[in-house]
Scaffold this active site. Sequence first.
Site, PDB file in Angstrom:
ATOM      1  N   CYS A  52       0.792  -1.298   0.137  1.00 11.78           N
ATOM      2  CA  CYS A  52      -0.108  -0.039  -0.082  1.00 11.78           C
ATOM      3  C   CYS A  52       1.023   1.059   0.032  1.00 11.78           C
ATOM      4  CB  CYS A  52      -0.907   0.157   1.063  1.00 11.78           C
ATOM      5  SG  CYS A  52      -1.961  -1.456   1.251  1.00 11.78           S
ATOM      6  N   ARG A 135      -7.752  -4.353  -3.258  1.00 12.11           N
ATOM      7  CA  ARG A 135      -7.481  -3.378  -3.984  1.00 12.11           C
ATOM      8  C   ARG A 135      -8.269  -3.309  -4.988  1.00 12.11           C
ATOM      9  NH1 ARG A 135      -2.264  -2.687  -1.670  1.00 12.11           N
ATOM     10  NH2 ARG A 135      -1.650  -4.772  -0.804  1.00 12.11           N
TER      11      ARG A 135
HETATM   12  C1  BEZ Z   1       0.560  -4.591   1.963  1.00 11.65           C
HETATM   13  O1  BEZ Z   1       1.846  -5.154   1.887  1.00 11.65           O
HETATM   14  O2  BEZ Z   1       0.106  -3.629   1.385  1.00 11.65           O
HETATM   15  C2  BEZ Z   1      -0.429  -5.483   2.552  1.00 11.65           C
HETATM   16  C3  BEZ Z   1      -0.034  -6.916   2.130  1.00 11.65           C
HETATM   17  C4  BEZ Z   1      -0.848  -7.813   2.596  1.00 11.65           C
HETATM   18  C5  BEZ Z   1      -2.024  -7.701   3.424  1.00 11.65           C
HETATM   19  C6  BEZ Z   1      -2.544  -6.174   3.571  1.00 11.65           C
HETATM   20  C7  BEZ Z   1      -1.620  -5.521   3.037  1.00 11.65           C
END
Ligand code: BEZ
Length: 237
Positions: A52, A135
Amino acid sequence: METNEMYVMPRIGEKAPSFKAVTTQGDINFPEDYSGKWTILFSHPADFTPVCTSEFMTFATMEKEFKALNTELVGLSVDGLYSHIAWLRTIKEKIEYKGMKNVEVNFPLIEDITMEVAKKYGMIQPGESSTKAVRAVFFIDPQGIIRTIIYYPLSLGRNFDELKRVIIGLQTADAFGVALPADWRPGDEVIVPTAGSCGTAKARMQGEEGEMTCYDWFFCTKKLAKSEVENKLGTKL
Ligand code: BEZ
């Protein structure tokens, strides 16, 4: 509430569901506040997570390019406002990534602790996670109609070239009344409307209707210069 109602999925061609929300840039009334503009409404799973963070830095760095396309960004996660503020401050003050640094996120990030908005937009997909949004990316036109939806899982960051290509493609298809073939980019040939408007297949194959190239009676393309697209969309591409 029935499970099915809890996890509705808005669809392409429908009006974007309305909501009021608190964001890092103040309150918004969506999509009414964005009337006359294209909007990319997107969700991310959680603040203070790496994928993110890479996405937010990219969105913020590209914000000017989207604005040049009359397109506003609006983010959302099921975190609270103070988490959002702290995360965005950390990004600005501490994170240097792939040449991006001091990145300020100036577009609104919605707090949605109740998941009310996330559920309205089908951003909670329990097979992937029932506590985090996937997402999701909603492309909404100036009339508030959903025109494209892309969902990515938690583990895969979005392709930002594609997000920009979708906005350019939707605006081009609307402005010129054409369709766009696989992997289309500005400057590539476009697909002319089928049946009825283009004469017989033979005539089209012989090029009697100008610059068209026909692969069969149902599949004809014509040139559309990048400069023409740029003039219509009002920006360099
Ligand atoms: C992330 O790195 O943005 C992420 C990865 C797995 C679950 C939630 C967020």
